[in-house]
Design a protein around this motif. Structure first.
Motif, PDB file in Angstrom:
ATOM      1  N   ARG A  70     -14.560  25.900 -62.548  1.00 28.58           N
ATOM      2  CA  ARG A  70     -14.062  26.038 -61.181  1.00 28.58           C
ATOM      3  C   ARG A  70     -12.675  25.410 -61.128  1.00 28.58           C
ATOM      4  O   ARG A  70     -12.476  24.286 -61.562  1.00 28.58           O
ATOM      5  CB  ARG A  70     -14.970  25.363 -60.171  1.00 28.58           C
ATOM      6  CG  ARG A  70     -14.431  25.530 -58.746  1.00 28.58           C
ATOM      7  CD  ARG A  70     -15.388  25.009 -57.738  1.00 28.58           C
ATOM      8  NE  ARG A  70     -16.456  25.976 -57.592  1.00 28.58           N
ATOM      9  CZ  ARG A  70     -17.125  26.174 -56.472  1.00 28.58           C
ATOM     10  NH1 ARG A  70     -16.859  25.473 -55.415  1.00 28.58           N
ATOM     11  NH2 ARG A  70     -18.082  27.070 -56.421  1.00 28.58           N
ATOM     12  N   TRP A 109     -10.560  27.866 -53.962  1.00 27.22           N
ATOM     13  CA  TRP A 109     -11.205  27.665 -55.254  1.00 27.22           C
ATOM     14  C   TRP A 109     -11.549  29.016 -55.868  1.00 27.22           C
ATOM     15  O   TRP A 109     -11.661  30.010 -55.172  1.00 27.22           O
ATOM     16  CB  TRP A 109     -12.461  26.795 -55.130  1.00 27.22           C
ATOM     17  CG  TRP A 109     -13.497  27.361 -54.202  1.00 27.22           C
ATOM     18  CD1 TRP A 109     -13.624  27.118 -52.871  1.00 27.22           C
ATOM     19  CD2 TRP A 109     -14.527  28.299 -54.532  1.00 27.22           C
ATOM     20  NE1 TRP A 109     -14.666  27.829 -52.355  1.00 27.22           N
ATOM     21  CE2 TRP A 109     -15.248  28.564 -53.351  1.00 27.22           C
ATOM     22  CE3 TRP A 109     -14.914  28.936 -55.707  1.00 27.22           C
ATOM     23  CZ2 TRP A 109     -16.332  29.438 -53.314  1.00 27.22           C
ATOM     24  CZ3 TRP A 109     -15.992  29.809 -55.672  1.00 27.22           C
ATOM     25  CH2 TRP A 109     -16.694  30.038 -54.489  1.00 27.22           C
ATOM     26  N   GLN A 111     -14.115  30.504 -59.260  1.00 25.81           N
ATOM     27  CA  GLN A 111     -15.058  30.193 -60.325  1.00 25.81           C
ATOM     28  C   GLN A 111     -15.065  31.312 -61.347  1.00 25.81           C
ATOM     29  O   GLN A 111     -15.120  32.488 -60.989  1.00 25.81           O
ATOM     30  CB  GLN A 111     -16.460  29.984 -59.759  1.00 25.81           C
ATOM     31  CG  GLN A 111     -17.447  29.552 -60.822  1.00 25.81           C
ATOM     32  CD  GLN A 111     -18.751  29.092 -60.223  1.00 25.81           C
ATOM     33  OE1 GLN A 111     -18.745  28.271 -59.319  1.00 25.81           O
ATOM     34  NE2 GLN A 111     -19.845  29.630 -60.715  1.00 25.81           N
TER      35      GLN A 111
END
Length: 122
Positions: A70, A109, A111
């Motif tokens: 992440r 963010w 991932q």
């Protein structure tokens, strides 16, 4: 599969020239071809939050657990919708498993999954 991982944080000045440093830092921590581009797009999106209120500092974070990676970019101001869904969002969505906005609305963010051969190295 081991779920142990690592977390690294690095603060950068809120200036476009810092994007190259972000890419280099990500490259030095992760052996993933797309990670520097993803980090760059996250950094640029947070950097462009508002021209008049450009963040003085953007904190980049890398967290790993097993094969999951992440990458997070966090600024000092809430992100307007344009930054969350801007042109870089398409790049991020195509190169990652999932992405989003931090709970406080100050960061983004993404991932991704590390290649299987890297799992043995952790």
């Amino acid at each position: 599969m081991s779920e142990s991982g690592h977390t690294w944080r690095q603060a950068y000045k809120g200036h476009p020239a810092e994007a190259a440093q972000v890419r280099d830092w990500i490259r030095s921590r992760l052996d993933h071809d797309d990670a520097p581009l993803i980090a760059n797009e996250l950094f640029v999106a947070v950097l462009g939050s508002l021209t008049a209120r450009r963040p003085d500092v953007i904190e980049m974070t890398i967290s790993t657990a097993g094969r999951r990676i992440r990458i997070t970019a966090t600024g000092q101001h809430p992100l307007p919708v344009l930054q969350i869904h801007g042109p870089g969002a398409l790049i991020i969505s195509r190169l990652t498993e999932s992405s989003g906005v931090s709970v406080d609305g100050f960061g983004l963010w993404a991932q991704l999954t590390a290649p299987a051969e890297l799992e043995a190295l952790q």
